[in-house]
Enzyme design. Structure first.
Site, short mmCIF file in Angstrom:
data_model
loop_
_atom_site.label_atom_id
_atom_site.label_comp_id
_atom_site.label_asym_id
_atom_site.label_seq_id
_atom_site.Cartn_x
_atom_site.Cartn_y
_atom_site.Cartn_z
N ASP A 292 0.85 -1.19 0.00
CA ASP A 292 0.00 0.00 0.00
C ASP A 292 0.88 1.24 0.00
OD1 ASP A 292 0.51 0.74 2.94
OD2 ASP A 292 -0.30 -1.29 3.14
N GLU B 292 21.93 -22.90 -17.62
CA GLU B 292 21.14 -21.94 -16.84
C GLU B 292 22.04 -20.89 -16.19
OE1 GLU B 292 17.19 -24.52 -15.48
OE2 GLU B 292 19.01 -24.65 -14.28
#
Ligand code: DGJ
Length: 730
Positions: free
Chosen positions: A536, A616
């Site tokens: 928020d 990777e």
């Protein structure tokens, strides 16, 4: 001047670059809301309010004989319970006789340069070069010594208006506040849609759009946090508003506790919006001379659709809400050990991860949950912030020094607001946990919540954090919070004041966070509440980034990031590449796609680097280098949602564009595969129209890329992805 008062028409007119907001003091000294929308002149817009005898609409005290005047349908600025308005109200309060009735009338006002502050609460601030003005309108009850100050901060260029209210009791008798909203906005025309961002744990902030109908629509949380389930930001828009067209207004509450946003379409199709602390379980008693400040709300309006609205609001959050020095610094790329090891690690294992992190070019190791007290699972240890040296095989300082020697910074996880029943802290201070006396506690993740309405708990928490930060070179904190606030009871508060505890908890939390940010300004803090359960605008005053979700699946993150981007700067999102099959939903996606998705935020990895293949590792090296190279673009670029993951089932695309249009990215994740596929095209946004850009060695004008778009390469596998960065060459 952004704020003008016309003493003849008794109107306050506030202008931002794109909007005008007008309030009128009417003949009864009632504050009416006459206009909010596209920027206009300073005409007195009260002619838009039509007096009429509508029947069953009461008259306030002094207007008994004029039946065409009723606060039941007049648009108001801050409505109160008990003066003939039967819609949702901003304020419900009354004196000790128990009757919640007020009748607020204009008393005085002040227009000042600069921005008001709200001590103890997050608030927007004026930057060094901002022209910001404050309007304070003071209202007084007709009968009692109750005053309400309505505060408006007008950031003209930033196109935002902030609001808050302060209620003050100057009378002898205590004032009982049952509800005190931060703002009210009465739209006279009600043809509106409301967009909100509901969700769940591991599925936060999903885009949800609805047409408002008669009655009350509520977006709220009663969980003591802003929550995974709803989010304290909404967009009100005209029907048909798109990313690039239409009138829309964002309302965002700077508050990290239970909130309430209500929209009511009334009998005459007007829409009233109120927004503030949730009145469920809320009670606040004001003794003589005391005042109560609501949290702040920020409002922004544009005629030009959602991209303009959200980019503008987010720029303002960046420059006038987020305080951390880290907003302007390159944030470290990191590896977090949570999904790599969960609770099962040793110092040696962490060092192994750290050395692999150094090898692929990461900047930091973050040690997650499990390093303290007795904490080998999530049933115990919270509250005991002493280092578990047995588990680490060394002191924290030794571990951090070794990590630093590898060339990495060190970050650490804490969850300071919680207490486990199986902890020394609980054994010593059971009364510090919020538990209703005589009842078995309601547990969440098997933990209880510390009573942050108590000064000694706040003090303990500050000291625990100070102690931790003094023992090793810690450069980053991940501040977690892993349950909803339930069965709230504070042993230190008299029974009558229990209705204040939830809000006092939030104030206590802000107090501790303020202590940390002022004493350790160099430490980068990441907010977290089981992922994005406390995402928020209030939190962003203290932390520049938030762990967006515990869901690290790249495909589900598309929707989570999409929704989040409407309310918050993407630079506040924290996103990591994790292992496949994904731990939350079992899905397998290409490593490349996980990287592209995680570059929508503060970038990192959350897997056992030691288990990665050579291929990777090489890909990770390239991802990190790419992210570092274009860091400014990802952090400071305007963010454009090019497709909606809700509407386009074939692919999701987004783009960052530097404000001067000199550089832009395009990221695409394919979400479906088809035999004999149609060509897929996507149009860029925000480029310089007559600029020329280089895309894979070919020249395109900005106009061509925005109007004609580009043809995307065909996806080669499930959840394939594509990314391009273009630079303006002419
Ligand atoms: C919830 C967080 O969101 C996770 O990333 C992790 O830190 C766990 N808590 C640890 O308990």
């Amino acid at each position: 001047m952004a704020i003008r008062f016309d003493s003849k028409s008794k109107t306050f007119t506030m202008h931002t670059s794109k909007s005008t907001y007008q309030i009128k003091i009417d003949d009864q000294n009632v504050l009416l809301h006459t206009y909010f929308g596209s920027r206009t002149d300073e005409s007195d817009f009260s002619y838009r309010i039509v007096p009429d005898d509508h029947g069953f609409c009461s008259q306030p005290a002094e207007n008994a004989w004029d039946r065409t005047y009723s606060l039941d349908f007049y648009p108001q600025e801050y409505s109160v319970h008990g003066n003939g308005d039967f819609r949702i109200k901003a304020l419900r309060a009354g004196l000790s006789d128990g009757v919640p009735a007020l009748d607020l009338r204009y008393d005085s006002h002040r227009i000042t340069d600069g921005k008001y502050g709200l001590p103890g609460l997050p608030a927007f601030f004026a930057g060094k070069d901002d022209s910001v003005q404050t309007l304070e309108i003071i209202l007084k009850d007709l009968y009692e010594e109750v005053y309400v100050s309505l505060l408006y901060g007008v950031f003209e260029e930033k196109n935002i208006i902030t609001r808050a209210a302060i209620i003050e009791n100057r009378g002898e008798n205590p004032l009982k506040i049952r509800r005190a909203m931060s703002m009210e906005l009465d739209f006279m025309d009600g043809e509106k849609e409301l967009i909100s961002f509901p969700g769940k744990h591991t599925g936060e902030r999903q885009f949800d759009r609805r047409t408002l109908h008669h009655g009350i629509t509520e977006i709220s949380s009663t969980r003591g946090t802003s929550s995974h389930q709803q989010n304290p930001v909404v967009i009100i828009c005209d029907k048909g508003t798109t990313e690039s067209y239409g009138a829309c207004c964002a309302i965002s509450l700077l508050y990290s506790g239970s909130f309430q946003i209500q929209a009511e379409m009334d009998q005459f199709d007007s829409v009233r919006i109120v927004c503030g602390i949730n009145d469920d379980e809320f009670r606040w008693i004001l003794a003589k001379g005391e005042s109560f400040a609501t949290p702040e709300t920020v409002i922004s309006y544009t005629d030009n659709g959602f991209s303009d609205l959200t980019n503008g609001l987010q720029d303002a959050m960046w420059s006038n809400l987020i305080r951390s020095v880290w907003k302007n610094r390159k944030r470290p790329t990191l590896v977090n050990n949570w999904e790599a090891t969960y609770f099962n690690f040793t110092g040696e294992k962490l060092l192994q991860i750290a050395s692999q992190a150094a090898e692929i070019g990461l900047d930091m190791l973050v040690l997650d949950d499990g390093w303290f007290g007795k904490r080998d699972d999530d049933n115990s240890g919270l509250g005991d912030w002493g280092v578990n040296e047995k588990k680490l095989g060394c002191t924290l300082k030794e571990l951090v020094d070794q990590v630093n020697r590898l060339g990495l910074k060190f970050g650490i996880w804490i969850e300071p607001e919680m207490i486990s029943e199986d902890s020394d802290l609980y054994r010593e201070h059971p009364e510090w946990a919020m538990v209703i006396p005589g009842r078995d506690p309601i547990r969440g993740r098997n933990q209880l919540i510390l009573d942050l309405s108590r000064a000694e708990v706040i003090e303990y928490m500050k000291q625990a954090i100070d102690r931790l930060l003094s023992i090793a070179h810690i450069e980053y904190i991940k501040w977690d919070m892993n349950r909803s606030v339930d069965n709230v009871f504070s042993a230190a508060n008299p029974h009558l004041s229990q209705g204040a505890v939830r809000h006092k908890y939030v104030l206590g939390l802000y107090d501790v966070m303020e202590h940390v940010v002022t004493n350790y300004p160099e430490i980068l803090i990441e907010g977290c509440s089981g992922g994005g359960g406390r995402y928020d605008a209030g939190m962003l005053y203290y932390v520049p980034q938030i762990w967006c979700s515990d869901n690290t699946d790249a495909i589900e993150r598309l929707r989570i990031h999409y929704g989040t981007s409407f309310g918050y700067p993407m630079s506040t999102v924290s996103a990591h590449v994790s292992v496949c099959p994904n731990h939350q939903n079992g899905r397998t996606t290409p490593f490349k796609t996980r990287g592209i998705c995680a570059m929508q935020g503060s970038f990192g990895y959350e897997l056992d680097l030691g288990k990665m293949t050579e291929e990777e590792m090489e890909e990770a090296r390239e991802q990190i280098a790419l992210y570092n190279k274009h860091y400014e673009l990802f952090q400071r670029g305007d963010y454009y949602r090019l497709t909606s993951p809700m509407d386009n089932h074939d692919f999701t695309a987004w783009s960052y564009v530097l404000p001067d249009g000199s550089k832009a990215s395009l990221s695409v994740v394919y979400t479906d595969l088809h035999a004999n596929p149609k060509p897929l095209r996507v149009k860029w946004k925000g480029l310089v129209k007559d600029g020329v850009y280089d895309l894979d060695g070919k020249e395109y004008t900005g106009t061509a890329l925005m109007q004609g778009g580009i043809v995307l390469p065909k996806p080669q596998c499930n959840y394939d992805s594509y990314m391009a960065v273009i630079e303006r060459i002419k």
